[in-house]
Scaffold this motif. Structure first.
Motif, PDB file in Angstrom:
ATOM      1  N   CYS A  52     -14.970  32.894 -28.310  1.00 53.71           N
ATOM      2  CA  CYS A  52     -14.116  31.711 -28.366  1.00 53.71           C
ATOM      3  C   CYS A  52     -14.687  30.649 -27.442  1.00 53.71           C
ATOM      4  O   CYS A  52     -15.560  30.915 -26.616  1.00 53.71           O
ATOM      5  N   PHE A  53     -14.202  29.424 -27.612  1.00 57.34           N
ATOM      6  CA  PHE A  53     -14.567  28.317 -26.740  1.00 57.34           C
ATOM      7  C   PHE A  53     -13.293  27.932 -26.015  1.00 57.34           C
ATOM      8  O   PHE A  53     -12.268  27.635 -26.667  1.00 57.34           O
ATOM      9  N   HIS A  90     -15.445  23.665 -19.649  1.00 55.55           N
ATOM     10  CA  HIS A  90     -15.590  24.350 -20.929  1.00 55.55           C
ATOM     11  C   HIS A  90     -16.480  25.578 -20.747  1.00 55.55           C
ATOM     12  O   HIS A  90     -17.504  25.500 -20.063  1.00 55.55           O
ATOM     13  N   PHE A  91     -16.115  26.670 -21.391  1.00 56.16           N
ATOM     14  CA  PHE A  91     -16.926  27.879 -21.346  1.00 56.16           C
ATOM     15  C   PHE A  91     -17.011  28.486 -22.741  1.00 56.16           C
ATOM     16  O   PHE A  91     -15.971  28.692 -23.390  1.00 56.16           O
ATOM     17  N   GLN A  92     -18.226  28.785 -23.176  1.00 57.61           N
ATOM     18  CA  GLN A  92     -18.379  29.624 -24.348  1.00 57.61           C
ATOM     19  C   GLN A  92     -18.132  31.066 -23.898  1.00 57.61           C
ATOM     20  O   GLN A  92     -18.748  31.552 -22.955  1.00 57.61           O
ATOM     21  N   HIS A 114     -23.277  25.741 -25.448  1.00 56.74           N
ATOM     22  CA  HIS A 114     -23.410  26.745 -24.396  1.00 56.74           C
ATOM     23  C   HIS A 114     -23.950  28.047 -24.988  1.00 56.74           C
ATOM     24  O   HIS A 114     -23.311  28.648 -25.853  1.00 56.74           O
ATOM     25  N   TYR A 115     -25.099  28.473 -24.498  1.00 55.90           N
ATOM     26  CA  TYR A 115     -25.688  29.758 -24.884  1.00 55.90           C
ATOM     27  C   TYR A 115     -25.099  30.829 -23.962  1.00 55.90           C
ATOM     28  O   TYR A 115     -25.309  30.792 -22.744  1.00 55.90           O
ATOM     29  N   ALA A 116     -24.369  31.768 -24.540  1.00 61.56           N
ATOM     30  CA  ALA A 116     -23.631  32.739 -23.722  1.00 61.56           C
ATOM     31  C   ALA A 116     -24.154  34.152 -23.920  1.00 61.56           C
ATOM     32  O   ALA A 116     -24.580  34.527 -25.023  1.00 61.56           O
ATOM     33  N   LYS A 117     -24.089  34.947 -22.846  1.00 59.66           N
ATOM     34  CA  LYS A 117     -24.559  36.334 -22.879  1.00 59.66           C
ATOM     35  C   LYS A 117     -23.602  37.218 -22.087  1.00 59.66           C
ATOM     36  O   LYS A 117     -22.894  36.765 -21.200  1.00 59.66           O
ATOM     37  N   THR A 118     -23.638  38.513 -22.415  1.00 57.14           N
ATOM     38  CA  THR A 118     -23.017  39.547 -21.600  1.00 57.14           C
ATOM     39  C   THR A 118     -23.736  40.851 -21.890  1.00 57.14           C
ATOM     40  O   THR A 118     -24.416  40.967 -22.918  1.00 57.14           O
ATOM     41  N   VAL A 119     -23.599  41.825 -21.009  1.00 60.35           N
ATOM     42  CA  VAL A 119     -24.325  43.094 -21.143  1.00 60.35           C
ATOM     43  C   VAL A 119     -23.344  44.250 -21.175  1.00 60.35           C
ATOM     44  O   VAL A 119     -22.439  44.346 -20.333  1.00 60.35           O
TER      45      VAL A 119
END
Length: 264
Positions: free
Chosen positions: A53-54, A29-31, A130-135
């Protein structure tokens, strides 16, 4: 032939169901928090479209995603709440995902983050958060991509998370409650949007590396596109199951998304 009671039949059906679960792969699973671009240059359209999305990224299988608890961006140490910008969407199967548009107004590293509502996974008998980030970098000012946000669990990149070629290494440090998380699994998946990559067997769908004593992991990304890194652990506290009858585990994850490009 002796009569078989309905209780025995129900037991046999339940047993067959659980055997089928064991025989089937449990995809990772990925957030997901994906921007339409991770670099904004002079002359570009300054709008960044974001998809939340999950999902199982490699297989492109969605799961239902409730409204997040947090969604925002940090730019020059300012935390901006973006929850009100979210638009709920539904897939062809009626599963919810979310979209938002953010207009970039100033140079610098824009760190987008999301904290989802707990997701109940009956196949694993646990909740998932899941705490998700992107830059997204704007106009060449590189100032904050390596700074932690203070999320309960997060990946702090040690590799600049943009301007990456396919084949580059990505290295990150996993923090849980502000401390390095050692000997933790980090699942890696390719966002196989057009299903161009075919896995020869299930073992190839999700790659796995582990953090060292300092909470650091490293992975080389072979193809162009988006890559998700999900560091996983179990929360010390327990939650009530959806029926309120049992105390069950919660998987806490830190997810980071980066994009690679192919040389022309």
């Amino acid at each position: 032939m002796k009569h078989i009671s309905s209780r025995v039949i129900c037991f046999m059906m339940a047993l067959a169901f659980y055997i089928s679960l064991l025989a089937s792969p449990l995809w990772a699973h990925f957030q997901v928090v994906l921007p339409s671009k991770n670099l904004v240059s002079q002359g570009d359209n300054s709008n960044v479209e974001l998809k939340l999305c999950f999902a199982h990224p490699f297989e492109q299988q969605l799961m239902n995603m409730e409204r997040p608890r947090q969604f925002g961006v940090v730019i020059r140490s300012e935390k901006i709440n973006l929850l009100d910008t979210l638009r709920k969407k539904a897939s062809g199967k009626g599963l919810n995902f979310w979209q938002a548009t953010y207009k970039v107004k100033r140079p610098g590293d824009h760190v987008f983050f999301v904290e989802p509502a707990p997701y109940w996974e009956p196949a694993e008998d646990k909740y998932i958060i899941h705490y998700a980030k992107t830059v997204v970098n704007a106009y060449g000012l590189e100032d904050a991509w390596h700074q932690p946000l203070g999320l309960r669990m997060e990946i702090v990149p040690l590799t600049r998370p943009y301007g990456l070629w396919a084949g580059n290494l990505f290295q990150g440090k996993v923090l849980f409650d502000g401390k390095p998380l050692k000997n933790a699994d980090v699942e890696v998946e390719y966002y196989n949007e057009n299903l161009k990559i075919k896995a020869p067997s299930n073992a190839y769908v999700t790659q796995v590396v582990r953090t060292d004593e300092r909470g650091i992991f490293t992975y080389a990304m072979p193809w162009e596109g988006w890559w998700g890194f999900a560091a996983l652990t179990e929360a010390p506290e327990r939650r009530k199951s959806p029926d309120g009858k049992r105390d069950v585990a919660t998987e806490i994850g830190a997810v980071f998304w980066v994009k690679t490009e192919k040389g022309k």
